[in-house]
Design a protein around this motif. Structure first.
Motif, PDB file in Angstrom:
ATOM      1  N   SER A  27       8.664  -2.719  -7.459  1.00 33.39           N
ATOM      2  CA  SER A  27       9.519  -3.572  -8.292  1.00 33.39           C
ATOM      3  C   SER A  27       9.805  -2.975  -9.662  1.00 33.39           C
ATOM      4  CB  SER A  27       8.913  -4.980  -8.446  1.00 33.39           C
ATOM      5  OG  SER A  27       8.771  -5.591  -7.181  1.00 33.39           O
ATOM      6  N   ALA A  28       9.508  -1.696  -9.861  1.00 32.89           N
ATOM      7  CA  ALA A  28       9.781  -1.030 -11.134  1.00 32.89           C
ATOM      8  C   ALA A  28      11.266  -0.713 -11.249  1.00 32.89           C
ATOM      9  CB  ALA A  28       8.966   0.257 -11.234  1.00 32.89           C
ATOM     10  N   VAL A  29      11.721  -0.540 -12.481  1.00 34.03           N
ATOM     11  CA  VAL A  29      13.113  -0.197 -12.738  1.00 34.03           C
ATOM     12  C   VAL A  29      13.170   1.087 -13.559  1.00 34.03           C
ATOM     13  CG1 VAL A  29      13.926  -2.576 -12.608  1.00 34.03           C
ATOM     14  CG2 VAL A  29      13.197  -1.649 -14.804  1.00 34.03           C
ATOM     15  N   ALA A  30      14.317   1.753 -13.504  1.00 35.25           N
ATOM     16  CA  ALA A  30      14.563   2.963 -14.289  1.00 35.25           C
ATOM     17  C   ALA A  30      15.874   2.789 -15.040  1.00 35.25           C
ATOM     18  CB  ALA A  30      14.622   4.188 -13.385  1.00 35.25           C
ATOM     19  N   HIS A  57      19.085   8.924  -4.255  1.00 36.82           N
ATOM     20  CA  HIS A  57      18.643   7.677  -4.874  1.00 36.82           C
ATOM     21  C   HIS A  57      18.957   6.508  -3.953  1.00 36.82           C
ATOM     22  CE1 HIS A  57      18.900   4.393  -8.100  1.00 36.82           C
ATOM     23  NE2 HIS A  57      17.632   4.725  -7.948  1.00 36.82           N
ATOM     24  N   ASP A  58      17.944   5.725  -3.666  1.00 43.41           N
ATOM     25  CA  ASP A  58      18.069   4.544  -2.812  1.00 43.41           C
ATOM     26  C   ASP A  58      18.216   3.323  -3.717  1.00 43.41           C
ATOM     27  OD1 ASP A  58      17.882   2.526  -0.945  1.00 43.41           O
ATOM     28  OD2 ASP A  58      15.797   2.923  -0.407  1.00 43.41           O
ATOM     29  N   PHE A 117      17.439   8.721 -15.517  1.00 48.16           N
ATOM     30  CA  PHE A 117      18.327   9.366 -14.555  1.00 48.16           C
ATOM     31  C   PHE A 117      18.980  10.622 -15.127  1.00 48.16           C
ATOM     32  CE2 PHE A 117      18.947   5.024 -12.372  1.00 48.16           C
ATOM     33  CZ  PHE A 117      17.942   5.292 -11.464  1.00 48.16           C
ATOM     34  N   GLU A 118      19.299  10.606 -16.406  1.00 49.87           N
ATOM     35  CA  GLU A 118      19.873  11.801 -17.035  1.00 49.87           C
ATOM     36  C   GLU A 118      18.885  12.959 -17.003  1.00 49.87           C
ATOM     37  OE1 GLU A 118      21.049  10.573 -20.924  1.00 49.87           O
ATOM     38  OE2 GLU A 118      22.807   9.447 -20.221  1.00 49.87           O
ATOM     39  N   LYS A 119      17.624  12.660 -17.292  1.00 51.07           N
ATOM     40  CA  LYS A 119      16.591  13.706 -17.245  1.00 51.07           C
ATOM     41  C   LYS A 119      16.399  14.206 -15.818  1.00 51.07           C
ATOM     42  CE  LYS A 119      11.846  14.724 -18.663  1.00 51.07           C
ATOM     43  NZ  LYS A 119      10.642  14.219 -19.392  1.00 51.07           N
ATOM     44  N   LEU A 120      16.418  13.294 -14.869  1.00 49.55           N
ATOM     45  CA  LEU A 120      16.252  13.663 -13.467  1.00 49.55           C
ATOM     46  C   LEU A 120      17.394  14.567 -13.003  1.00 49.55           C
ATOM     47  CD1 LEU A 120      14.959  13.390 -10.659  1.00 49.55           C
ATOM     48  CD2 LEU A 120      16.158  11.204 -10.401  1.00 49.55           C
ATOM     49  N   ILE A 121      18.617  14.209 -13.341  1.00 53.89           N
ATOM     50  CA  ILE A 121      19.766  15.022 -12.949  1.00 53.89           C
ATOM     51  C   ILE A 121      19.681  16.412 -13.588  1.00 53.89           C
ATOM     52  CG2 ILE A 121      22.264  15.284 -13.228  1.00 53.89           C
ATOM     53  CD1 ILE A 121      21.549  13.403 -10.985  1.00 53.89           C
ATOM     54  N   ALA A 122      19.274  16.473 -14.844  1.00 51.72           N
ATOM     55  CA  ALA A 122      19.164  17.773 -15.527  1.00 51.72           C
ATOM     56  C   ALA A 122      18.119  18.657 -14.845  1.00 51.72           C
ATOM     57  CB  ALA A 122      18.814  17.563 -16.993  1.00 51.72           C
ATOM     58  N   LYS A 123      16.972  18.071 -14.506  1.00 51.71           N
ATOM     59  CA  LYS A 123      15.924  18.833 -13.816  1.00 51.71           C
ATOM     60  C   LYS A 123      16.423  19.321 -12.457  1.00 51.71           C
ATOM     61  CE  LYS A 123      11.888  18.634 -16.153  1.00 51.71           C
ATOM     62  NZ  LYS A 123      10.981  19.779 -16.377  1.00 51.71           N
ATOM     63  N   SER A 128      23.478   2.644 -11.600  1.00 56.42           N
ATOM     64  CA  SER A 128      23.620   3.650 -10.558  1.00 56.42           C
ATOM     65  C   SER A 128      23.367   5.018 -11.168  1.00 56.42           C
ATOM     66  CB  SER A 128      25.032   3.606  -9.972  1.00 56.42           C
ATOM     67  OG  SER A 128      25.328   4.778  -9.239  1.00 56.42           O
ATOM     68  N   ILE A 129      22.699   5.894 -10.423  1.00 64.96           N
ATOM     69  CA  ILE A 129      22.487   7.252 -10.919  1.00 64.96           C
ATOM     70  C   ILE A 129      23.814   7.995 -11.061  1.00 64.96           C
ATOM     71  CG2 ILE A 129      22.184   8.421  -8.686  1.00 64.96           C
ATOM     72  CD1 ILE A 129      19.831   9.926 -10.033  1.00 64.96           C
ATOM     73  N   LEU A 130      24.845   7.543 -10.331  1.00 63.25           N
ATOM     74  CA  LEU A 130      26.146   8.191 -10.407  1.00 63.25           C
ATOM     75  C   LEU A 130      26.875   7.884 -11.712  1.00 63.25           C
ATOM     76  CD1 LEU A 130      27.367   7.756  -6.719  1.00 63.25           C
ATOM     77  CD2 LEU A 130      26.161   9.688  -7.751  1.00 63.25           C
ATOM     78  N   GLN A 131      26.305   6.995 -12.525  1.00 66.26           N
ATOM     79  CA  GLN A 131      26.857   6.759 -13.855  1.00 66.26           C
ATOM     80  C   GLN A 131      26.576   7.925 -14.807  1.00 66.26           C
ATOM     81  OE1 GLN A 131      25.348   2.286 -13.565  1.00 66.26           O
ATOM     82  NE2 GLN A 131      26.302   2.624 -15.541  1.00 66.26           N
ATOM     83  N   VAL A 132      25.597   8.746 -14.503  1.00 66.56           N
ATOM     84  CA  VAL A 132      25.299   9.916 -15.334  1.00 66.56           C
ATOM     85  C   VAL A 132      26.454  10.902 -15.198  1.00 66.56           C
ATOM     86  CG1 VAL A 132      23.737  11.862 -15.696  1.00 66.56           C
ATOM     87  CG2 VAL A 132      22.812   9.608 -15.074  1.00 66.56           C
TER      88      VAL A 132
END
Length: 416
Positions: free
Chosen positions: A190-193, A214-215, A198-204, A230-234
């Motif tokens: 039930s955690a949120v991000a 991403h589910d 997501f920006e850091k994740l995409i950069a890595k 949505s991660i696609l907002q990055v």
């Protein structure tokens, strides 16, 4: 002799990979539930996250109207799913401000689990490796086992808000991974991000040429005014990521399977090609119902948008968490999803041994009839927790909390 050979051969009619498909705890819990019911115990099943509400009337009517049409029973005319994909693309733009090409950057699925089960086969080769979360939804690691892909488990722990420590991942593991799979809002945690993560994740991922998967099955179940992103907002994420969406939980359509994958066109095309060799697409009436659901969601003012599902589960969360705390179990209120990820008190059995999550779940069911899923079902990092699904009405949730309180007070609590 022939009879002996037949007996030996029959033992081979089961692939070894099936033992890697998921935790046996789910079948164990089902057996515990049958035993309790046979003993006359009233069961309150908070185990499986299956919505207890029906889809809206307009969705059901759309499904019924389409199902009555004579032209709906050939192979789906929309096996490519383009009309549904067009509606999905409109919804992605409405909900997240993300533009995706419905022809090249979306593939229609029989629910997100369908895509999750097959993606590794489409984008990896046997012997590759991929990151999956621990705890994690069982299909994540199971899909890798089916594809012959090694799982690299990422621990998700409370001291880091159940987010992976991206900087702690060794460079050699980044370099050998084909993709990294995460889900926020998270099942079971039930955690949120937020977008910063997501920006850091995409950069890595971009640095190491790793696909991000991403589910986002629980996008419409944020609480306290939070709308999960949505991660696609990055910016630029569509070149590095794909994202699963499902209508099962958000629109109470778990039984009529439909969802989609959006994002990187190479990965989307690979999954579409694989799926084209497996099935003929989603039944057209289900696609029609999905289009109706998405368009109904888009009929609201985007600035004042509040998903209907989130309101129901937020009320249930408030009622249930408050009741559990009053009953003596201090649990964290979830920020999203339909689950409570509850840290267990330390209970000791008569033999002097401290019980694990499996034993506590079994004893709780035997004593109270309340079904929960032990945290170890989701991975080693889940030990010490249980997942509780908010899939009963408020009265039943209050009854469940009261029974659990009696169970805890009558047990030998030795710490938290």
């Amino acid at each position: 002799m022939g009879e002996i050979m037949s007996q030996v051969k029959s033992r081979r009619f089961r692939a070894k990979r099936l033992s890697q498909l998921g935790s046996s705890i789910f079948s164990e819990v089902a057996a515990w539930k049958r035993e309790a019911a046979a003993n006359g115990i009233d069961i309150i099943d908070l185990g499986i996250g299956s919505p207890d509400q029906p889809p809206d009337a307009a969705i059901r009517q759309s499904l019924a109207n389409a199902a009555l049409r004579e032209d709906m029973y050939a192979y789906p005319a929309t096996s490519s799913g383009l009309p549904f994909r067009e509606a999905a693309a409109e919804w992605m733009n409405y909900r997240f401000g993300v533009q995706v090409d419905p022809a090249a950057e979306i593939v229609t699925l029989m629910g997100s689990q369908d895509g999750l089960a097959h993606l590794a086969m489409a984008v990896c080769d046997p012997g590759d490796a991929a990151f999956v979360p621990d705890p994690g939804y069982p299909i994540y690691a199971a899909s890798l086992a089916l594809a012959g892909v090694e799982s690299i488990f990422l621990p998700l722990r409370e001291d880091n808000n159940f987010l992976p420590d991206l900087d702690a991942i060794p460079e050699n593991e980044w370099n050998r991974a084909s993709f990294i799979l995460l889900n926020y809002p998270n099942n079971p945690l039930s955690a949120v991000a937020n977008l910063d993560f997501f920006e850091k994740l995409i950069a890595k991922a971009r640095k190491h040429d790793v696909l991000v998967v991403h589910d986002l099955a629980y996008s419409e179940m944020g609480f306290d005014g939070v709308l999960p992103p949505s991660i696609l907002q990055v910016p630029g994420a569509i070149e590095q990521a794909v994202e699963f969406h499902s209508l099962s939980k958000s629109f109470n359509m778990a039984g009529c399977r439909i969802g989609f994958l959006a994002g990187n066109r190479d990965a989307v095309a690979a999954l579409r090609e694989l799926k084209g060799n497996i099935d003929y697409g989603v039944f057209d009436p289900v696609q029609e119902a999905g289009i109706t659901a998405l368009r109904a969601a888009m009929s609201n003012d985007r600035e004042a948008y509040l998903p209907a599902a989130s309101a129901i589960y937020e009320r249930r969360r408030d009622v249930f968490v408050r009741a559990l705390r009053e009953a003596g179990w201090e649990v964290e209120a979830p920020k999203a999803t339909m689950f409570v990820w509850a840290k267990l008190p330390k209970l000791m059995g008569n033999d002097g041994e401290v019980w694990g999550s499996r034993t506590i779940s079994q004893e709780m069911l035997r004593a109270t009839g309340v079904v929960v899923i032990p945290g170890e079902a989701f991975g080693a990092e889940g030990e010490g927790y249980v997942r509780i699904a908010l899939v009963e009405n408020e009265d039943r949730l209050l009854e469940a909390a009261a029974r659990i309180g009696v169970f805890i007070r009558s047990s030998n609590v030795v710490g938290y």
